[in-house]
Every structure is written in structure tokens, then in C-alpha cells.
Design an enzyme around this catalytic site. Structure first.
Site, PDB file in Angstrom:
ATOM      1  N   GLU A  43       1.025  -1.231   0.012  1.00  0.00           N
ATOM      2  CA  GLU A  43      -0.091   0.095  -0.054  1.00  0.00           C
ATOM      3  C   GLU A  43       0.883   1.183   0.015  1.00  0.00           C
ATOM      4  O   GLU A  43       1.728   1.495   0.876  1.00  0.00           O
ATOM      5  CB  GLU A  43      -0.752   0.049   1.322  1.00  0.00           C
ATOM      6  CG  GLU A  43      -1.918   1.459   1.283  1.00  0.00           C
ATOM      7  CD  GLU A  43      -2.443   1.285   2.716  1.00  0.00           C
ATOM      8  OE1 GLU A  43      -2.893   2.597   3.005  1.00  0.00           O
ATOM      9  OE2 GLU A  43      -2.489   0.138   3.222  1.00  0.00           O
ATOM     10  N   ARG A  47       0.801  10.068   0.862  1.00  0.00           N
ATOM     11  CA  ARG A  47       1.420  10.916   1.662  1.00  0.00           C
ATOM     12  C   ARG A  47       2.645  11.917   1.573  1.00  0.00           C
ATOM     13  O   ARG A  47       3.052  12.525   2.218  1.00  0.00           O
ATOM     14  CB  ARG A  47       1.481  10.591   3.112  1.00  0.00           C
ATOM     15  CG  ARG A  47       0.427   9.557   3.663  1.00  0.00           C
ATOM     16  CD  ARG A  47       0.820   8.811   4.714  1.00  0.00           C
ATOM     17  NE  ARG A  47      -0.308   8.098   5.442  1.00  0.00           N
ATOM     18  CZ  ARG A  47      -0.446   7.091   6.400  1.00  0.00           C
ATOM     19  NH1 ARG A  47       0.771   7.325   7.161  1.00  0.00           N
ATOM     20  NH2 ARG A  47      -1.291   6.436   6.625  1.00  0.00           N
ATOM     21  N   LYS A 131     -11.329  -1.139   6.220  1.00  0.00           N
ATOM     22  CA  LYS A 131     -10.186  -0.979   6.876  1.00  0.00           C
ATOM     23  C   LYS A 131     -10.424  -0.143   8.281  1.00  0.00           C
ATOM     24  O   LYS A 131     -10.981   0.908   8.198  1.00  0.00           O
ATOM     25  CB  LYS A 131      -9.347   0.153   6.383  1.00  0.00           C
ATOM     26  CG  LYS A 131      -7.981   0.736   6.744  1.00  0.00           C
ATOM     27  CD  LYS A 131      -7.281   1.371   5.736  1.00  0.00           C
ATOM     28  CE  LYS A 131      -5.856   1.949   6.386  1.00  0.00           C
ATOM     29  NZ  LYS A 131      -5.108   2.298   5.299  1.00  0.00           N
TER      30      LYS A 131
END
Length: 211
Positions: A43, A47, A131
């Protein structure tokens, strides 16, 4: 993966590395290091400014890696991560607009949730894998156990507070399909290009997950 709401991802690993890359040149050797350690999913989070270039590099050079785009929080990011080459996406939270966008794009998606109400809302929209984030602050294993009885048809990928010390305990829960964590790709190892260290961490995590 061809459906938007999925409960059985194609990757085999039950450990999902949550990765922040600041240098796209690290992406491909990192993918190979994880694969060597038994982890076939990554993943790459949105960011940093290097995220999309990193996703694109892995998609082109390491097609056997199941490539997720993480921290997808805005509608306009959906097509961008698809164009970069991701095969699914994850979000720390979710909005109805984001759900509409991933469904329109037919992008497999794991929405972030934190409360039973959010879980029920996303289930109504067709999701059965979610999630739990941030897992520790949301109640961790206690919350997952509590939700398992009234909402048994939903599985989770807890992220946030998962570590080698508690990984096995999380994965033992019947409603936990996989768990995500950032400890597999420490910043100092990435900066130094210490791919052997990352392979070692991946092997250790794989062993814990299959124990």
C-alpha cells in the site's frame, strides 16, 4: 480484481505494508525486497509528492506485485491512482462521494471505518471488507471482537497500532482478513536502501502471519 466491493483480494499475504515513499527510485527495489520476503502486496500512501511516480514505477516493473494506493481521501485522486497503475485503493475514512467515484471507476476499494455505524453504512453500499483505522484508537482487538457478533458478515484490515508483537493476535480474530502496518518499511532502511533489512522484516511478518 474486477469488482469495486471485494472481500477476497487476489493477493496471498495477510500482512499489508503501509508505505510512505519520498523517492520514487526506491519503489521497485522495495517491491522486490517485499516479494522476496513473502509479501505480494504493498500500500503506497498518497502522503508524499513521490507517491504517484512510485506507484507507476512498481506497476510497470513489478507486475506480480498487488499494488494498492493508500490514503485516497478525495474524489479527484481516484482517476489519478488508476492512471498510475494501482489495482485497488484504501482510505483512512470514507465519504459517499468517494464511494460513488470508486464505483464509477470500477476500482476495488477498502473503505476506512471506525464505528459500528460507519461499518453498517458501508455494508449497505456493498462493502464487506473494510479498513479499521486507526485501529488502536478505535478499540483495537476489543472493538473487532465486539463487532464480530452483531456484524458477522464484515471482515476488516486493522491498521494503526498493529505491530510484530500483536500481529498474530489480530490475525487470529475470525473477522480479520489481513492487517496493515508501517513497521515493515522503516524510514531509515528506505533512506539507506537497506533492502536486505526489509526482506528480513517481511519474512518475519510472513512467518507470524502463517504461524
Amino acid at each position: 480484481m474486477t469488482t469495486t466491493c471485494f472481500s477476497r483480494p487476489a493477493f496471498k499475504s495477510r500482512v499489508v505494508p503501509v508505505i510512505v515513499l519520498t523517492d520514487p527510485s526506491h519503489a521497485v527495489p522495495l517491491a522486490h525486497a517485499l516479494l522476496e520476503g513473502g509479501i505480494d502486496v504493498m500500500e503506497i500512501t498518497l502522503r508524499s509528492d513521490a507517491a504517484l511516480a512510485s506507484i507507476e514505477a512498481v506497476a510497470k516493473a513489478v507486475p506480480e506485485m498487488h499494488l494498492g494506493a493508500g490514503t485516497v481521501t478525495r474524489v479527484n485522486e481516484v482517476q489519478r491512482v488508476i492512471d498510475a497503475g494501482c489495482t485497488f485503493a484504501l482510505s483512512p475514512g470514507c465519504t459517499d462521494a468517494l464511494v460513488e467515484a470508486v464505483k464509477a471507476a470500477k476500482l476495488p476499494f477498502i473503505p476506512g471505518v471506525m464505528t459500528p455505524g460507519e461499518v453498517m453504512h458501508r455494508r449497505e453500499q456493498g462493502f464487506s471488507l473494510m479498513k479499521l483505522f486507526p485501529a488502536s484508537q478505535a478499540g483495537g482487538m476489543g472493538m473487532l471482537k465486539a463487532m464480530g457478533a452483531p456484524i458477522p458478515d464484515v471482515s476488516f484490515c486493522p491498521t494503526g497500532g498493529v505491530s510484530p508483537e500483536n500481529l498474530k493476535d489480530f490475525l487470529r480474530l475470525p473477522n480479520v482478513a489481513m492487517a496493515g502496518g508501517s513497521w515493515l518499511t522503516p524510514a531509515d532502511a528506505l533512506k539507506a536502501g537497506d533492502w536486505a533489512q526489509i526482506t528480513k522484516l517481511a519474512r518475519e511478518a510472513t512467518a507470524l502471519a502463517t504461524a
